[in-house]
Scaffold this motif. Structure first.
Motif, mmCIF file in Angstrom:
data_model
loop_
_atom_site.group_PDB
_atom_site.id
_atom_site.type_symbol
_atom_site.label_atom_id
_atom_site.label_comp_id
_atom_site.label_asym_id
_atom_site.label_seq_id
_atom_site.Cartn_x
_atom_site.Cartn_y
_atom_site.Cartn_z
ATOM 1 N N VAL A 164 0.854 -1.186 0.000
ATOM 2 C CA VAL A 164 0.000 0.000 0.000
ATOM 3 C C VAL A 164 0.891 1.238 0.000
ATOM 4 C CG1 VAL A 164 -1.867 1.233 1.152
ATOM 5 C CG2 VAL A 164 -1.737 -1.268 1.313
ATOM 6 N N CYS A 165 0.663 2.110 -0.963
ATOM 7 C CA CYS A 165 1.383 3.376 -1.033
ATOM 8 C C CYS A 165 2.905 3.124 -1.082
ATOM 9 C CB CYS A 165 0.982 4.263 0.143
ATOM 10 S SG CYS A 165 1.531 5.980 0.062
ATOM 11 N N SER A 166 3.658 3.729 -0.165
ATOM 12 C CA SER A 166 5.119 3.622 -0.194
ATOM 13 C C SER A 166 5.617 2.249 0.219
ATOM 14 C CB SER A 166 5.738 4.684 0.714
ATOM 15 O OG SER A 166 5.279 4.533 2.046
ATOM 16 N N GLY A 167 4.726 1.343 0.615
ATOM 17 C CA GLY A 167 5.144 -0.021 0.892
ATOM 18 C C GLY A 167 5.827 -0.678 -0.293
ATOM 19 N N ALA A 168 5.647 -0.104 -1.484
ATOM 20 C CA ALA A 168 6.324 -0.623 -2.676
ATOM 21 C C ALA A 168 7.842 -0.597 -2.521
ATOM 22 C CB ALA A 168 5.912 0.177 -3.903
ATOM 23 N N PHE A 169 8.369 0.322 -1.709
ATOM 24 C CA PHE A 169 9.812 0.373 -1.496
ATOM 25 C C PHE A 169 10.308 -0.872 -0.772
ATOM 26 C CE2 PHE A 169 8.901 4.778 -2.381
ATOM 27 C CZ PHE A 169 10.038 5.240 -3.029
ATOM 28 N N VAL A 170 9.480 -1.460 0.070
ATOM 29 C CA VAL A 170 9.852 -2.705 0.738
ATOM 30 C C VAL A 170 9.933 -3.834 -0.285
ATOM 31 C CG1 VAL A 170 9.203 -4.362 2.515
ATOM 32 C CG2 VAL A 170 8.763 -1.928 2.873
ATOM 33 N N ALA A 171 8.943 -3.885 -1.181
ATOM 34 C CA ALA A 171 8.986 -4.895 -2.243
ATOM 35 C C ALA A 171 10.208 -4.693 -3.123
ATOM 36 C CB ALA A 171 7.707 -4.824 -3.077
ATOM 37 N N GLY A 172 10.540 -3.434 -3.394
ATOM 38 C CA GLY A 172 11.724 -3.160 -4.201
ATOM 39 C C GLY A 172 12.989 -3.626 -3.513
ATOM 40 N N ALA A 173 13.105 -3.351 -2.216
ATOM 41 C CA ALA A 173 14.287 -3.780 -1.473
ATOM 42 C C ALA A 173 14.412 -5.296 -1.450
ATOM 43 C CB ALA A 173 14.230 -3.232 -0.048
ATOM 44 N N ALA A 174 13.277 -5.979 -1.512
ATOM 45 C CA ALA A 174 13.286 -7.446 -1.518
ATOM 46 C C ALA A 174 13.518 -8.019 -2.909
ATOM 47 C CB ALA A 174 11.961 -7.971 -0.960
ATOM 48 N N GLY A 175 13.665 -7.143 -3.909
ATOM 49 C CA GLY A 175 13.914 -7.597 -5.280
ATOM 50 C C GLY A 175 12.677 -8.023 -6.027
#
Length: 324
Positions: free
Chosen positions: A109-120
């Motif tokens: 949700v929202c900026s949570g995408a950065f967590v997915a990005g960090a996880a590859g």
């Protein structure tokens, strides 16, 4: 079947985005015939309070990150983008990556995408986030294709959503996809929200006209902005700027990053949005004042740039009711 849901929390979490996930998956609505979920709130140190972006409010996760490996869905709420892109707990990154590898769906949700990005998880895939963060996300994860216009992106085992309320859209979409429309509609009815929203987040974005980087065209751009109702040709604008047509076009692109036609169209749409929000004027009158000439042309460009029709935009954002 979507049954086990784990939401992962971290420092400076955003309360609304966390609440969205709780509202869709964390409430027991089985008495209404709606599906129930095994819902767990997880953190890297269970029992330790985590600060939120709301002053004085903390959340204490009951479960540890190992629960993510057992989940059908791992939901990742939001936090300030800087916190997620620079100071994210590596244990959370590893746990989200491991859950995805184990077969879990990851929904951000929202900026949570950065967590997915960090996880590859964004590599080579389409995704979205809040419109304020799309450039930052694209810069940090260049192999991802970041769509700034949509409410959410469904990539199968990865769903990313735009800012705040778009998380509701993404969660209901996932329920509809995995369990069915009846369940999604029932949850939406209890939440008093539409089961599906039309349009994307373009309608909410303030799109300033590209600025001029030098003084050579400032006078011409100001004159164009003040005379949107007049017809403008590149030849006329070049003459006003005391340049050849070819030099003007080249200089305009270099200093604004766009063409005269696109610059002018964007400015006209911005003015039309203002008139739709603040006046009761009809579409034909707004089209004339904004320089589109006809309501049909206004609708065409407005739909293309904003993502919804002028009438729908006025219904959502207008201070007054439309007159035609």
């Amino acid at each position: 079947m979507l049954s086990k849901v784990a939401v992962v929390l971290f420092e400076k979490l955003a309360m609304f985005e966390f609440g969205v996930v709780c509202e869709v998956f964390g409430l027991d609505r089985t008495a209404d015939g709606l599906p129930g979920f095994d819902f767990k709130v997880c953190g890297s140190e269970p029992g330790k309070p985590l600060r939120s972006t709301t002053p004085g409010v903390t959340i204490t996760p009951e479960f540890g990150l190992e629960e993510l490996l057992e989940a059908d869905l791992v939901a990742v709420p939001a936090a300030p983008a800087t916190a997620l892109s620079e100071g994210l707990d590596p244990r959370i990154v590893d746990a989200v990556r491991g859950a995805s590898d184990a077969g879990a769906i990851v929904l951000t949700v929202c900026s949570g995408a950065f967590v997915a990005g960090a996880a590859g998880l964004l590599d080579g895939r389409k995704c979205t986030t809040h419109w304020r963060y799309v450039d930052q996300l694209a810069e940090r994860y260049p192999s991802a294709t970041v769509d700034p216009d949509v409410l959410f992106v469904d990539e199968g085992n990865l769903i990313t959503s735009a800012g705040t309320a778009a998380g509701i859209d993404a969660c209901l979409h996932l329920v509809r996809r995995e369990i069915g429309s009846a369940a999604a509609n029932g949850i939406a009815r209890r939440m008093v929200v539409p089961p599906q929203r039309d349009g994307g987040q373009r309608q909410f974005i303030e799109r300033p006209v590209p600025a001029c980087t030098s003084d050579s065209l400032t006078t011409t751009l100001q004159w164009m902005s003040e005379n949107l109702d007049l017809p403008h040709t590149v030849d006329d604008l070049a003459a006003r700027s005391m340049m050849s047509t070819r030099t003007f076009a080249r200089r305009f692109a270099a200093e604004t990053g766009t063409t005269p036609v696109k610059w002018l169209t964007n400015q006209r749409v911005l003015y039309a949005k203002h008139l739709l929000e603040e006046t009761e004027q009809g579409l034909e009158q707004i089209a004339a004042r904004a320089g589109f000439g006809s309501g049909a042309l206004l609708r065409h460009h407005f739909q293309r740039l904003v993502g919804i029709s002028p009438t729908e935009y006025r219904r959502r954002f207008g201070a007054t009711s439309p007159t035609g």
